[in-house]
Design a protein around this motif. Sequence first.
Motif: not given
Length: 332
Positions: A28-32, A34-37, A187-190, A203-208
């Motif tokens: 979760n800390n690496s595949v953010t 921002d990273y995917l963008r 990536f799907g959420l992105y 998207a953040d809510e779903r990640r959390n």
Amino acid sequence: MEYLKYNEYKSNLLSQTRNSVKTLNLLNNSVTFDYLRAAVPEKSIKKARYFIITGNGDSYCSALASRPVFENTDRSNTTGMVPGVATDTPRAIEFSRYYNTYRGWDQTKVAQYMLLAISVGGSTSRLVESIFRMNAIGGQTVAFTQNINSALGKAGNYVVDINTPECDQPAPCVTSYQASLFAADMFGLYVGMVKGFLKEEEADERRNAALEYVNSFGGRVVDGIEKKAFELSCDWLEKGIEIMDFIADGPDYATAFFGSAKMVESFGGLTTIDDTEDWNHINFFNRQPEKSGTFIIANTSSPAFGKSLETIDTITALGRPLVIITDTNEDI
């Protein structure tokens, strides 16, 4: 027969399972987002209208399990779904050698395809071949791999680095599946954000929510599951049960598929995997039902939950040893 005691049993697979919560929090800390963008620009996502996700083995399970995140994005607290993007999950050999081979590709749409090829190691031949094929017809390609300098990483237009804690042995392995599935889901959420189906805070809510679910399996919860599994394995060994069926529908099929694979990799057991409908047409007729261990995943949110309950009744009537994996109570 004498077996190891619970606190004496050790294995690479068990160690990875115990570290699952830690592993997914690291991911979760690496595949953010921002990273995917940075890894795959928004303009490329906007261009894509058709997504194809593929892999082999555990990675194919990740493809199957992540598909609903691409196809639909739930924007409410109800069961209503909002249309996402058209998504397909062919096997790697199917895509690389057969996909659209007979009818051909619509040349007016090929640039709108995006292939996601998942392989933690990055050296799987059919996946590299799949990327070459998509590149050749003019679609876009994204390699999901831990080894960005691998053949797969070099072949893709873009690379998503799956920063997976190292696996001591290639199989049986849990962390590679966890990493690839988590990365594909994010990536799907992105994609949903870029397409306008989700606001970033949604998207953040779903990640959390995903992390909250993962973290709920720490400590005593995973210890309890582990002890049940250990007791069950001793009981089945005593009864000579080494043939196992795994049954599930929809996205849960990927979980059953993965569980089936771990049985084969762990001790060479003979396993099958099927959905509830086909199981009742085929494996229902297996002889020696008392020697056929059966796992079924029956979640209440599944549209096939009713069929799962019918299948459970059938399995019980046949006298098969049964394990039910469910989100409801034990009265099922």
